[in-house]
Design a protein around this motif. Structure first.
Motif, PDB file in Angstrom:
ATOM      1  N   ARG A  17       0.837  -1.206   0.000  1.00 31.58           N
ATOM      2  CA  ARG A  17       0.000   0.000   0.000  1.00 31.58           C
ATOM      3  C   ARG A  17       0.862   1.243   0.000  1.00 31.58           C
ATOM      4  O   ARG A  17       0.546   2.231  -0.686  1.00 31.58           O
ATOM      5  N   ARG A  20       2.156   1.795  -3.472  1.00 31.86           N
ATOM      6  CA  ARG A  20       1.115   2.246  -4.388  1.00 31.86           C
ATOM      7  C   ARG A  20       0.802   3.723  -4.198  1.00 31.86           C
ATOM      8  O   ARG A  20       0.508   4.436  -5.142  1.00 31.86           O
ATOM      9  N   GLU A  52      -3.166   8.488  -5.375  1.00 33.78           N
ATOM     10  CA  GLU A  52      -3.849   7.480  -4.581  1.00 33.78           C
ATOM     11  C   GLU A  52      -3.492   6.095  -5.088  1.00 33.78           C
ATOM     12  O   GLU A  52      -3.152   5.903  -6.239  1.00 33.78           O
ATOM     13  N   PRO A  55      -5.053   0.306  -8.024  1.00 29.91           N
ATOM     14  CA  PRO A  55      -5.676  -0.978  -7.685  1.00 29.91           C
ATOM     15  C   PRO A  55      -4.922  -2.146  -8.297  1.00 29.91           C
ATOM     16  O   PRO A  55      -4.193  -2.002  -9.269  1.00 29.91           O
ATOM     17  N   GLU A 119     -14.190   4.521  -3.407  1.00 32.56           N
ATOM     18  CA  GLU A 119     -13.726   3.133  -3.548  1.00 32.56           C
ATOM     19  C   GLU A 119     -14.604   2.156  -2.794  1.00 32.56           C
ATOM     20  O   GLU A 119     -15.160   1.222  -3.365  1.00 32.56           O
ATOM     21  N   ARG A 168      -8.413  -2.462   2.581  1.00 33.77           N
ATOM     22  CA  ARG A 168      -7.599  -2.741   1.398  1.00 33.77           C
ATOM     23  C   ARG A 168      -8.375  -2.397   0.131  1.00 33.77           C
ATOM     24  O   ARG A 168      -9.600  -2.209   0.148  1.00 33.77           O
ATOM     25  N   THR A 169      -7.635  -2.329  -0.997  1.00 33.85           N
ATOM     26  CA  THR A 169      -8.270  -2.103  -2.288  1.00 33.85           C
ATOM     27  C   THR A 169      -9.170  -3.289  -2.632  1.00 33.85           C
ATOM     28  O   THR A 169      -8.769  -4.441  -2.450  1.00 33.85           O
ATOM     29  N   THR A 200      -9.170   3.681  -7.901  1.00 31.34           N
ATOM     30  CA  THR A 200     -10.076   2.537  -7.986  1.00 31.34           C
ATOM     31  C   THR A 200     -11.395   2.939  -8.624  1.00 31.34           C
ATOM     32  O   THR A 200     -11.903   2.249  -9.524  1.00 31.34           O
TER      33      THR A 200
END
Length: 264
Positions: A17, A20, A52, A55, A119, A168-169, A200
């Motif tokens: 994370r 990302r 951000e 995903p 998201e 989480r995504t 996302t």
């Protein structure tokens, strides 16, 4: 392959994370022993412009979008949205239902000209059953107010309606299972402008995976609405330096809606 120790798995997920959020989009594996693997950054995207979290790439092609539904009369939109909520029911269509407290359907005006898409729910949203009610929600409220609107004048929804574990995504299977309900909501509300909050939301609305830098600053088209991409409020809380860029994105939406910024 033996399963990872939960503590190691959590540490790896936190590290992923982190990367990302810096814009790292790809990773490679370097084998260092018969049973050990190190995951390292392979390719980054504009570290000077943090974005951000990207995903996880879909494991299979994203499902085809359902056709745009016939227009619903403004007086019937609240009822039409309630029917969508009833169709969702006590949903068990994907694994996210196992850890949820409440389904987070949406909030706002069924006849809104502006629709925000995030998201998925966080802990506060999962507890209250409403989208964007935590710290990120307070920031979104401030963003809406700066546009000269009230929260109750817009419509707010998410790609998935159950909270992913540890925020989480959403996995592609989860997002692809839940997003058709979002598309139906959009078809009922028929907003003039949609603002996708984060990578996302942009990915599952536009059907393409790109860094936010390549999607921001221009107007896209989605199901008869103009779509604008900006940063997720949760990301802006972590990196307030990007609030100026997010405000520039919102000003595009304001121009399309004929809005003027609230005077200070």
């Amino acid at each position: 392959m033996p399963s990872l120790d939960p503590a190691i798995r959590d540490a790896l997920e936190a590290r992923l994370r982190f990367y990302r959020e810096l814009g790292v989009t790809d990773f490679y594996r370097r084998v260092v022993g018969p049973s050990q693997t190190i995951i390292a950054a392979f390719e980054t995207d504009t570290l000077n412009a943090p974005q951000e979290g990207t995903p996880i790439p879909p494991r299979k092609p994203m499902q085809s979008l359902p056709p745009v539904a016939p227009e619903v009369a403004p007086t019937d939109r609240a009822s039409a949205l309630q029917l969508i909520r009833e169709d969702i029911g006590d949903c068990t269509r994907c694994a996210l239902h196992k850890g949820r407290n409440k389904i987070v359907f949406a909030d706002g005006d069924p006849n809104a000209r502006l629709l925000f898409v995030g998201e998925g729910p966080g802990a506060d949203e999962d507890a209250q059953g409403l989208p964007f009610v935590g710290r990120a929600g307070q920031l979104l409220n401030n963003m809406i107010a700066a546009m000269g609107l009230k929260r109750e004048e817009v419509y707010i929804a998410n790609v998935v309606k159950c909270r992913p574990p540890q925020n989480r995504t959403p996995e592609p299977e989860e997002a692809n299972t839940c997003s058709p309900f979002l598309f139906r909501q959009i078809d009922v509300v028929r907003p003039e402008v949609i603002v996708a909050l984060g990578a996302t939301a942009a990915t599952y609305l536009l059907g393409q995976r790109q860094p936010l830098a390549g999607l921001r600053g221009r107007i896209h088209s989605f199901r008869g609405s103009k779509l604008i991409v900006t940063y997720h409020p949760a990301f802006l809380l972590r990196d307030p330096r990007q609030k100026k860029e997010a405000w520039a994105d919102l000003q595009i939406a304001m121009r399309e809606l004929g809005l003027k910024a609230k005077s200070s």
